[in-house]
Structure formats: C-alpha cells, structure tokens
Write a protein that holds these residues in place. Structure first.
Motif, short mmCIF file in Angstrom:
data_model
loop_
_atom_site.label_atom_id
_atom_site.label_comp_id
_atom_site.label_asym_id
_atom_site.label_seq_id
_atom_site.Cartn_x
_atom_site.Cartn_y
_atom_site.Cartn_z
N UNK A 128 0.81 -1.22 0.00
CA UNK A 128 0.00 0.00 0.00
C UNK A 128 0.84 1.27 0.00
N UNK A 129 2.06 1.18 -0.44
CA UNK A 129 2.90 2.38 -0.52
C UNK A 129 2.18 3.45 -1.33
N UNK A 130 2.16 4.67 -0.80
CA UNK A 130 1.54 5.79 -1.49
C UNK A 130 0.07 5.96 -1.22
N UNK A 131 -0.58 4.99 -0.55
CA UNK A 131 -2.00 5.11 -0.24
C UNK A 131 -2.17 6.11 0.90
N UNK A 132 -2.99 7.13 0.69
CA UNK A 132 -3.20 8.18 1.68
C UNK A 132 -4.54 7.95 2.37
N UNK A 133 -4.53 7.84 3.71
CA UNK A 133 -5.72 7.49 4.48
C UNK A 133 -6.01 8.59 5.50
N UNK A 134 -7.25 9.06 5.54
CA UNK A 134 -7.72 9.97 6.57
C UNK A 134 -8.59 9.16 7.53
N UNK A 199 -12.03 18.79 4.82
CA UNK A 199 -12.33 18.64 3.40
C UNK A 199 -11.07 18.73 2.55
N UNK A 200 -10.11 19.54 2.97
CA UNK A 200 -8.83 19.58 2.26
C UNK A 200 -8.10 18.25 2.38
N UNK A 201 -8.15 17.66 3.59
CA UNK A 201 -7.52 16.36 3.78
C UNK A 201 -8.17 15.31 2.88
N UNK A 202 -9.51 15.30 2.84
CA UNK A 202 -10.23 14.31 2.04
C UNK A 202 -9.95 14.51 0.55
N UNK A 203 -9.82 15.76 0.12
CA UNK A 203 -9.57 16.03 -1.29
C UNK A 203 -8.28 15.40 -1.77
N UNK A 205 -6.97 12.55 -0.35
CA UNK A 205 -6.90 11.20 0.21
C UNK A 205 -7.38 10.15 -0.79
N UNK A 206 -6.89 8.94 -0.60
CA UNK A 206 -7.43 7.78 -1.31
C UNK A 206 -8.55 7.12 -0.52
N UNK A 207 -8.41 7.15 0.81
CA UNK A 207 -9.31 6.41 1.69
C UNK A 207 -9.67 7.27 2.88
N UNK A 208 -10.93 7.20 3.30
CA UNK A 208 -11.39 7.82 4.54
C UNK A 208 -12.02 6.70 5.38
N UNK A 209 -11.65 6.60 6.65
CA UNK A 209 -12.23 5.57 7.50
C UNK A 209 -13.05 6.22 8.61
N UNK A 210 -14.18 5.58 8.95
CA UNK A 210 -15.00 6.08 10.06
C UNK A 210 -15.76 4.91 10.68
N UNK A 233 -12.59 9.85 -6.42
CA UNK A 233 -11.80 8.62 -6.30
C UNK A 233 -11.68 8.14 -4.85
N UNK A 234 -12.17 8.92 -3.91
CA UNK A 234 -12.03 8.55 -2.51
C UNK A 234 -12.94 7.37 -2.16
#
Length: 525
Positions: A128-134, A199-203, A205-210, A233-234
């Motif tokens: 998962x190198x490069x995958x950005x997760x919030x 919202x800037x973080x999500x823009x 990001x590849x993935x958001x978890x909740x 694409x999120x």
C-alpha cells in the motif's frame, strides 16, 4: 472511582443504582427496551441465542442473515457478508454450496484458459505504498483499519476532536495498539475552519475511515454523494454495529462489541444459557475482527477503483462478525437438529474426540474429529478403547491421558491427522516470544506470533504489543508501525501540509478549532 470514567458509580451507590435499574427493566420486555434505547441513541441490545439472531427481523431485513435455497435442506438461513461494497447487489445474491459434479461441464472451458499472471513485487516496497488514508475513527474496531493499512505502507492521518470524546482508557490505552503507525491532528469538525481543513484532507486522500451509522456518516458530511463531490476517487471505509447491505429497523442504532455479542448469541453461548449470559472477554472479541473485515472490503473497493476510476463505500459491521465467530452453528432450516452444542465455562469440548483432557503435567487438547477411533487404534495405551461405544469414552480417555505427560501424548499422535497440543495462555505465549524494542528491530518474517516490549515508548512507560506477523507477504515489505502518537503531536505539520500558513494554524489553535494535545503528558496521571 472516577479514574476511568467507564464506571462512574461509586462503590457505595452501585447496589442501589443497580437494583433501581433492574426494577425498571422488569416493567417491559427486552425487545421493547431495545427499541426505546435505540430510538434515544443509547447503546443497548436484547440478549439472543444464535437461533434467535438467525430469525431476527433486523438481521433478515438488513442482509446480515440471508436465506439460501439449499439443495439438500431447502430454505436455509445463514450468516451474510462480513465485508461488502455499498450498492453491490451481489452482496445479497448467494448461491448454495455446489452438489457433486455440478460444474463438471464447465471444466474444459476453465482448463483451456491461459494462466493468469500474478503481479510481481521486488520486495522493496509495501503493498500500500503511497495510499493516503484519513482516519476519523475511535476506540478499537475503527482504528484497527488504519493501523493495519499502515503495516503495508499506507500513510495514515488520524483526525480526532480538540477535546477527547471518550475516557482515557478508550482514547489512549486502546490507542497504544490501534493507533500505531499514524500521524495525529486534532480538529473541531463542528467549526467552519475545522470542517474546511477536513475537506482539504479528504480532497487529497485515497481512503477515509470512520466508525458510525449511516445517519452519523451523513451528519458528518460524508454521504456517498458528498464524498463523490469532494473527491470522486475517494473510498469511504465505514463500519458500525448493525449495518448491512440493506437498511433494517436497527441500522441507525448505536452499538459496540458487547452489544453485538449479546445480539448474536455469543453471551448466551459463553454463559451457558439464556439465564446466565456472560460477556466473552471485555475488550475486542469482535472489534478487531471487524476492523480486519473492513480492510477486506477496502481491498475490493481498491480493485473496483482500479477498473472504473471511481471510489465508493466499503462496509463491515460488528454484528456480522459476531455471527462469523459462531459460523459453525450459524444456520437454521426446517428439521435442523437442536442447537444443543456444548456451552458455558465448563464446556471442555464436543464429544470425546474433540476435547480437553488433563495429562500428568497439565492440560492438553485432543483434536481427532475425522479419524476418531482410528486415531486411538494407533496409540498403544489407547488402542483397546478404539472399539468402545462413545458412552463413557470421554471418562475413559480422561483416565488414560492422566497417566503420562503431554509430550508423551504428542509423540504418540505425531502420525496421522489427529493432534495433541498443550493448552497455553496469552501471558505464556507473550513471554516465550517477547522481543525488547531496545534490542533493535524485531524479526517478524519467520514466525507466526511475536510480541514486542516497547520500552522506548514516548509515554514514558513500557508496553507489550503484538507484532504484525499475521500477514507476511513473500514479495513485499511489511513494517512494524511506529508508536501511537500523542494526540495532536503532528497538528501543525499536517495543517501546513494541506496549505495553511503558520499564521492561520496559530489562529485555529488559539480559537480552539485545532489543538496540539489533550493533556500535558501522553497518558493522564
């Protein structure tokens, strides 16, 4: 009495409050209380057996339990998906297990297909190198997602409130494990500035978890439509207690691990019956499993994105995983044998061939569910019992096993499919596989289980945590995640990374829409 805030009632008042609550609860049936608490957004569940969960209206309506037309037994209720993608009709379309030779006609076509080449890695990077997760999660199940992704190279940013929403036990102690490998920013998401930062973080990001219900998700501004507008694409990875592929009457009820245990039959099973339900452990029986199931859902979502370019919502639920840990029993149909499997603390097995016995030097477990009597026939000390009727066989085997130490029986059962293993404990396994962080990097690729004593932890104390040995790729790197950060430790760096100036960051901290910590020390004294 108030140290953990989990149990804020002082010792003097516990019986008085407990008696008053019991008297109130006796005025209505359990299912009615469940509905009342659910509507009030207070976590509660009626105790159910596994069979009752398989017939529960919410379980059936939501798809957490499915009805399959079994070729041998007719309509059969079974557990549903552990992981699914929102809007995927296939999550509700289940086929029964095949009958013998059902797919024989398809074999020539399948065998004529060219072999499919698997992607080849060079072992220098993570999956998962490069995958950005919030990461917007808390406590155990939700944070487990991000901590797991970090093992394989994902960059995870944990977003938590400027003031803790839960007590230190849930916010910090659980986080020692579940928030490893992340950076931390503290934001007030109820403020315009905090919301804009998210919202800037999500823009980017590849993935958001909740972890939260659909209702909570939408209130946070993360509905599928809003997420697609912010970042098409999120992928939102969402887990909750009662969600399923479809909506049901409890879909927006709150819940956590213990409630999923109660609803799906775990407590009745572990306690020995409906009159003696008992919690199975206190932390994480189902939580961690649900976090891993959510990672599986994310894998499917990432594959879909690679094909379509679109994000979406990947899902898992505690109740689904509560059924999964009872999968052997989670089915029902007309004419099914009684649900009479051994239950309760005193259960030592299921029949004589799958049972705990006391040897001369401690407890062992005999597993011979398929060979059964044939396994006994190969052991000289037990051969005369091979032809014995099962009535009284457990007692006879108990007498024989008591005559020799565990190692003797392990050697006797070394051949064949049966096995004997000593009963271990978490503490013994930890001590036998413990590596001290101060001694350098731990070797995690050559063992199924290791524990690491983090004696250089930033909280100023040592803590023993399980190493990430469970999944070890042959052709990719896996890392031991870094220490869980002190909440807010990277607030300034993260806000700077999304384009805020130092003056803007300072202003947010001064007006309370961002923060750099919850307390002076890592763990409140």
């Amino acid at each position: 009495d108030w140290a953990l805030r989990n149990y804020p009632v002082g010792e003097r008042d516990r019986k008085r409050v407990s008696d008053a609550m019991q008297a109130a609860f006796l005025t209505r049936p359990s299912w009615e209380w469940e509905a009342i608490f659910g509507a009030a957004k207070a976590p509660a569940s009626a105790q159910r057996s596994s069979r009752e969960w398989l017939a529960d209206p919410h379980a059936l309506a939501s798809g957490l339990v499915l009805t399959v037309d079994d070729p041998h037994h007719g309509p059969m209720r079974q557990l549903g998906n552990l992981a699914w993608l929102l809007g995927d009709a296939g999550a509700m379309d289940k086929r029964p297990s095949p009958v013998a030779d059902e797919f024989r006609a398809d074999l020539p076509t399948l065998l004529s297909e060219a072999p499919r080449a698997a992607p080849q890695g060079d072992g220098t990077g993570g999956w998962l190198d490069g995958l950005c997760v919030v990461d917007l999660t808390n406590v155990i199940a939700g944070p487990t997602i991000g901590a797991t992704l970090a093992r394989f190279g994902a960059k995870v940013t944990s977003v938590q409130p400027v003031s803790p929403s839960v007590d230190p036990w849930n916010a910090i102690v659980f986080g020692l494990h579940a928030h490893r490998g992340k950076d931390s920013v503290l934001l007030d998401l109820g403020s315009a500035a905090g919301r804009a930062a998210l919202e800037r973080l999500i823009a980017g990001a590849d993935v958001v978890t909740m972890n939260g219900t659909d209702e909570q998700r939408d209130a946070l501004g993360l509905s599928p439509q809003r997420l697609a507008a912010l970042n098409p694409r999120a992928i939102l990875v969402q887990l909750d207690a009662w969600g399923g592929p479809l909506r049901g009457p409890k879909s927006d009820h709150l819940g956590y691990d213990d409630l999923a245990q109660a609803a799906t039959g775990v407590m009745v099973r572990f306690g020995g019956g409906p009159d003696t339900p008992e919690e199975h452990a206190h932390f994480g029986t189902i939580d961690a499993l649900t976090g891993y199931a959510a990672c599986v859902a994310l894998g499917a979502a990432l594959e879909r994105r690679s094909l379509t370019g679109k994000g979406g919502v990947a899902r898992a639920a505690l109740a689904g995983c509560g059924a999964m840990i009872q999968a052997q029993f989670m089915y029902d149909f007309a004419g099914r044998a009684p649900f009479d499997e051994p239950t309760g603390r005193q259960a030592r097995g299921w029949g004589p061939f799958y049972h705990c016995y006391h040897a001369a030097d401690g407890w062992l477990f005999l597993a011979a569910p398929t060979e059964r009597a044939a396994a006994l026939a190969r052991v000289p000390e037990l051969a005369d019992l091979a032809e014995r009727d099962q009535d009284g066989l457990t007692e006879a085997l108990a007498e024989r096993f008591a005559t020799y130490p565990i190692a003797h029986w392990q050697a006797r059962f070394a051949d064949g499919q049966a096995s004997v293993v000593p009963l271990g404990s978490l503490s013994a396994n930890r001590d036998a596989n413990l590596h001290h962080e101060s001694n350098g990097p731990a070797e995690i690729r050559q063992a199924t289980y290791r524990a690491i004593r983090h004696d250089r932890h930033p909280m100023g104390r040592w803590v023993d945590l399980v190493a990430p040995n469970a999944v070890r790729p042959d052709r990719a790197a896996i890392t031991i995640p870094g220490h869980a950060p002190k909440p807010g430790a990277q607030t300034r760096a993260i806000l700077s990374r999304i384009g805020l100036t130092e003056a803007e960051i300072t202003a947010m901290i001064n007006d309370g829409t961002a923060a750099e910590g919850w307390s002076e020390k890592y763990l409140p004294e």
